[in-house]
Design a protein around this motif. Structure first.
Motif, PDB file in Angstrom:
ATOM      1  N   THR A   2      -9.386   7.786  -8.551  1.00 10.37           N
ATOM      2  CA  THR A   2     -10.551   8.318  -7.856  1.00 10.37           C
ATOM      3  C   THR A   2     -11.761   8.294  -8.787  1.00 10.37           C
ATOM      4  O   THR A   2     -11.703   8.840  -9.883  1.00 10.37           O
ATOM      5  CB  THR A   2     -10.296   9.760  -7.387  1.00 10.37           C
ATOM      6  OG1 THR A   2      -9.194   9.765  -6.480  1.00 10.37           O
ATOM      7  CG2 THR A   2     -11.522  10.330  -6.691  1.00 10.37           C
ATOM      8  N   PRO A   3     -12.875   7.680  -8.389  1.00 10.68           N
ATOM      9  CA  PRO A   3     -14.067   7.617  -9.253  1.00 10.68           C
ATOM     10  C   PRO A   3     -14.708   8.993  -9.445  1.00 10.68           C
ATOM     11  O   PRO A   3     -14.545   9.888  -8.607  1.00 10.68           O
ATOM     12  CB  PRO A   3     -15.007   6.677  -8.491  1.00 10.68           C
ATOM     13  CG  PRO A   3     -14.131   5.935  -7.528  1.00 10.68           C
ATOM     14  CD  PRO A   3     -13.044   6.895  -7.157  1.00 10.68           C
ATOM     15  N   PRO A   4     -15.490   9.148 -10.518  1.00  9.88           N
ATOM     16  CA  PRO A   4     -16.066  10.453 -10.845  1.00  9.88           C
ATOM     17  C   PRO A   4     -17.422  10.719 -10.198  1.00  9.88           C
ATOM     18  O   PRO A   4     -18.421  10.951 -10.874  1.00  9.88           O
ATOM     19  CB  PRO A   4     -16.184  10.394 -12.373  1.00  9.88           C
ATOM     20  CG  PRO A   4     -16.472   8.959 -12.656  1.00  9.88           C
ATOM     21  CD  PRO A   4     -15.668   8.185 -11.636  1.00  9.88           C
ATOM     22  N   PHE A   5     -17.470  10.692  -8.887  1.00  9.53           N
ATOM     23  CA  PHE A   5     -18.684  11.042  -8.150  1.00  9.53           C
ATOM     24  C   PHE A   5     -18.294  11.343  -6.710  1.00  9.53           C
ATOM     25  O   PHE A   5     -17.190  10.978  -6.268  1.00  9.53           O
ATOM     26  CB  PHE A   5     -19.743   9.937  -8.229  1.00  9.53           C
ATOM     27  CG  PHE A   5     -19.212   8.538  -8.127  1.00  9.53           C
ATOM     28  CD1 PHE A   5     -18.953   7.953  -6.893  1.00  9.53           C
ATOM     29  CD2 PHE A   5     -18.968   7.793  -9.271  1.00  9.53           C
ATOM     30  CE1 PHE A   5     -18.464   6.657  -6.791  1.00  9.53           C
ATOM     31  CE2 PHE A   5     -18.474   6.492  -9.186  1.00  9.53           C
ATOM     32  CZ  PHE A   5     -18.222   5.929  -7.940  1.00  9.53           C
ATOM     33  N   PRO A   6     -19.154  12.018  -5.951  1.00 10.26           N
ATOM     34  CA  PRO A   6     -18.799  12.414  -4.588  1.00 10.26           C
ATOM     35  C   PRO A   6     -18.427  11.239  -3.700  1.00 10.26           C
ATOM     36  O   PRO A   6     -18.803  10.087  -3.945  1.00 10.26           O
ATOM     37  CB  PRO A   6     -20.062  13.119  -4.086  1.00 10.26           C
ATOM     38  CG  PRO A   6     -20.752  13.597  -5.323  1.00 10.26           C
ATOM     39  CD  PRO A   6     -20.482  12.547  -6.357  1.00 10.26           C
ATOM     40  N   GLY A   7     -17.699  11.532  -2.621  1.00 14.64           N
ATOM     41  CA  GLY A   7     -17.174  10.478  -1.773  1.00 14.64           C
ATOM     42  C   GLY A   7     -18.105   9.973  -0.697  1.00 14.64           C
ATOM     43  O   GLY A   7     -18.087   8.788  -0.371  1.00 14.64           O
ATOM     44  N   TYR A   8     -18.915  10.844  -0.118  1.00 13.76           N
ATOM     45  CA  TYR A   8     -19.742  10.456   1.039  1.00 13.76           C
ATOM     46  C   TYR A   8     -21.168  10.167   0.566  1.00 13.76           C
ATOM     47  O   TYR A   8     -21.813  11.050  -0.010  1.00 13.76           O
ATOM     48  CB  TYR A   8     -19.772  11.591   2.054  1.00 13.76           C
ATOM     49  CG  TYR A   8     -20.521  11.289   3.327  1.00 13.76           C
ATOM     50  CD1 TYR A   8     -19.891  10.649   4.391  1.00 13.76           C
ATOM     51  CD2 TYR A   8     -21.856  11.654   3.482  1.00 13.76           C
ATOM     52  CE1 TYR A   8     -20.571  10.380   5.573  1.00 13.76           C
ATOM     53  CE2 TYR A   8     -22.538  11.389   4.660  1.00 13.76           C
ATOM     54  CZ  TYR A   8     -21.891  10.764   5.701  1.00 13.76           C
ATOM     55  OH  TYR A   8     -22.572  10.496   6.869  1.00 13.76           O
ATOM     56  N   VAL A   9     -21.637   8.919   0.720  1.00 12.62           N
ATOM     57  CA  VAL A   9     -21.002   7.779   1.369  1.00 12.62           C
ATOM     58  C   VAL A   9     -20.374   6.863   0.325  1.00 12.62           C
ATOM     59  O   VAL A   9     -20.636   7.006  -0.859  1.00 12.62           O
ATOM     60  CB  VAL A   9     -22.040   6.984   2.208  1.00 12.62           C
ATOM     61  CG1 VAL A   9     -22.469   7.795   3.415  1.00 12.62           C
ATOM     62  CG2 VAL A   9     -23.259   6.616   1.366  1.00 12.62           C
ATOM     63  N   SER A  10     -19.591   5.869   0.796  1.00 13.83           N
ATOM     64  CA  SER A  10     -18.887   4.974  -0.106  1.00 13.83           C
ATOM     65  C   SER A  10     -19.816   3.947  -0.747  1.00 13.83           C
ATOM     66  O   SER A  10     -20.536   3.225  -0.055  1.00 13.83           O
ATOM     67  CB  SER A  10     -17.787   4.246   0.667  1.00 13.83           C
ATOM     68  OG  SER A  10     -17.323   3.116  -0.049  1.00 13.83           O
TER      69      SER A  10
END
Length: 407
Positions: free
Chosen positions: A312-320
């Motif tokens: 999982t990358p180190p930043f929020p998911g929304y948006v991709s």
């Protein structure tokens, strides 16, 4: 811009992508060299998009100063009649890359010397090199204070549906939504609506999809889907530029056409990432691992042992980010190569050794990249759909407003 050693190592893994295609012209050669430098330096995805745009815009400005076939981006350069476009391309790309990556000077100087040595030592070559150097200097000056190097403290938010930062890894580029765009009026110009509410039917449906197929030990995911998820660990710059190179070579684009194509692609994708990061750090949308391991979606299971199939990358998911980059790239490339079938292009990445993916439609590439992020367990479907839409809006804006044919 500095990154932690751990993040730099992660970036190197995510960025390493190669393309199995021949070098056919100076534009595609220097595009490949630029991607190689970006990858070798473990450049984070955000900064990579900006640096590639600087290279490709400088190349376009240099070539366009000679051909005058299109409106310039920002520079008003005057090239001598008969100046060599190939020399201009090499000098422009070299000049930007050398300033951005001074540790790669030996390789870059050798590449420039080889490119120039392949041309007759004439006034045309000297004039072309001169305008290329002017274009590089102009673009570097233009972006010197664009906000990319800003340091913004990250303040995590807590609560249901909000992103939980990973331990010991800094949030990647929380300021990036405020970086000066290339074509957009501001980072929030195409900001999407908020993500689905955690108690919505849409969130429940997305939970079921990612929970079922995106786990490391999922019995639903096929071997091919696992391979696709690993292929698309690769970030946007080293994944989409090889695709554009293959299409450019297959269609035999001229230096003027190729320079414009890669400049539009680079500007659109760089702006899409700015818009994407604006949305990410506006909404702080959670990643599936937090919702699944920690709960929060009404009526859905809590599974503390669940892990995603890819990191999982180190930043929020929304948006991709993959979806934003892909949507913008699709619109730009379709503006040149059409929406139907394209010459078959292939993609291989270091994150999936031995796997080769082939495509004959640009929309299929975007669809696969979005599916890969769900099959890898690191996004919801809503992240992908909203990201693609944002990217397509940015791509269309760039096409409509930039590098238009000259009267």
């Amino acid at each position: 811009m500095k990154t932690s050693p751990r993040l730099a190592s992660l970036s190197a893994l995510l960025a390493t992508t190669v393309c199995c295609c021949a070098h056919a012209d100076v534009v595609t050669d220097w595009n490949q060299k630029a991607v190689e430098v970006v990858v070798a330096d473990s450049t984070p995805a955000t900064l990579a998009s900006r640096n590639m745009a600087m290279v490709q815009v400088a190349v376009f400005e240099a070539v366009n100063a000679i051909s005058r076939a299109h409106a310039p981006y920002r520079l008003r350069l005057a090239a001598e009649r008969g100046a060599s476009p190939d020399a201009a391309i090499a000098a422009a790309a070299h000049g930007v890359l050398l300033r951005l990556y001074p540790s790669r000077q030996a390789m870059l100087d050798s590449a420039l010397d080889a490119a120039l040595a392949a041309m007759p030592d004439t006034q045309a070559r000297r004039d072309g090199r001169n305008v290329g150097e002017l274009a590089a200097a102009g673009v570097l000056a233009m972006r010197a204070n664009d906000g990319a190097a800003a340091v913004v403290p990250f303040a995590a938010r807590s609560g249901p549906g909000l992103w939980v930062p990973p331990a010991n890894i800094p949030a990647l580029a929380p300021h990036w939504g405020s970086v000066m765009p290339w074509a957009m009026t501001r980072g929030a110009q195409f900001r999407p609506p908020a993500p689905p509410a955690i108690d919505s039917e849409r969130q429940a449906r997305d939970f079921d999809e990612t929970y079922g197929i995106g786990g490391k030990n999922s019995a639903l995911r096929t071997a091919e889907q696992t391979s696709v998820a690993r292929v698309w660990i690769a970030t946007g710059v080293p994944a989409w530029n090889p695709i554009a190179r293959q299409l450019s070579i297959a269609r035999g684009l001229s230096p003027e056409q190729g320079a414009r194509l890669f400049a539009l692609l680079a500007m659109a994708t760089a702006d899409a990432i700015i818009g994407c990061w604006d949305a990410k750090y506006t909404y702080h949308g959670w990643r599936p691992v937090a919702a699944i391991k920690g709960g929060g979606v009404p009526g859905r299971p809590v599974d503390p042992d669940w892990e995603p199939a890819v990191p999982t990358p180190p930043f929020p998911g929304y948006v991709s980010g993959h979806a934003c980059f892909g949507g913008a790239a699709q619109v730009v490339l379709e503006s040149v190569f059409g929406r139907g079938e394209i010459p078959v292009v292939t993609l291989i990445t270091a994150s999936a050794p031995g796997v080769t993916r082939s495509y004959n439609k640009l929309s299929s590439i975007v669809e696969e990249a979005s599916n890969a992020r769900i099959w890898g367990g690191i996004h919801w479907r809503a992240d992908q759909e909203a990201g693609e839409e944002l990217g397509r809006k940015v791509g269309q804006w760039v096409i409509d407003t930039q590098l238009r044919p000259a009267p």
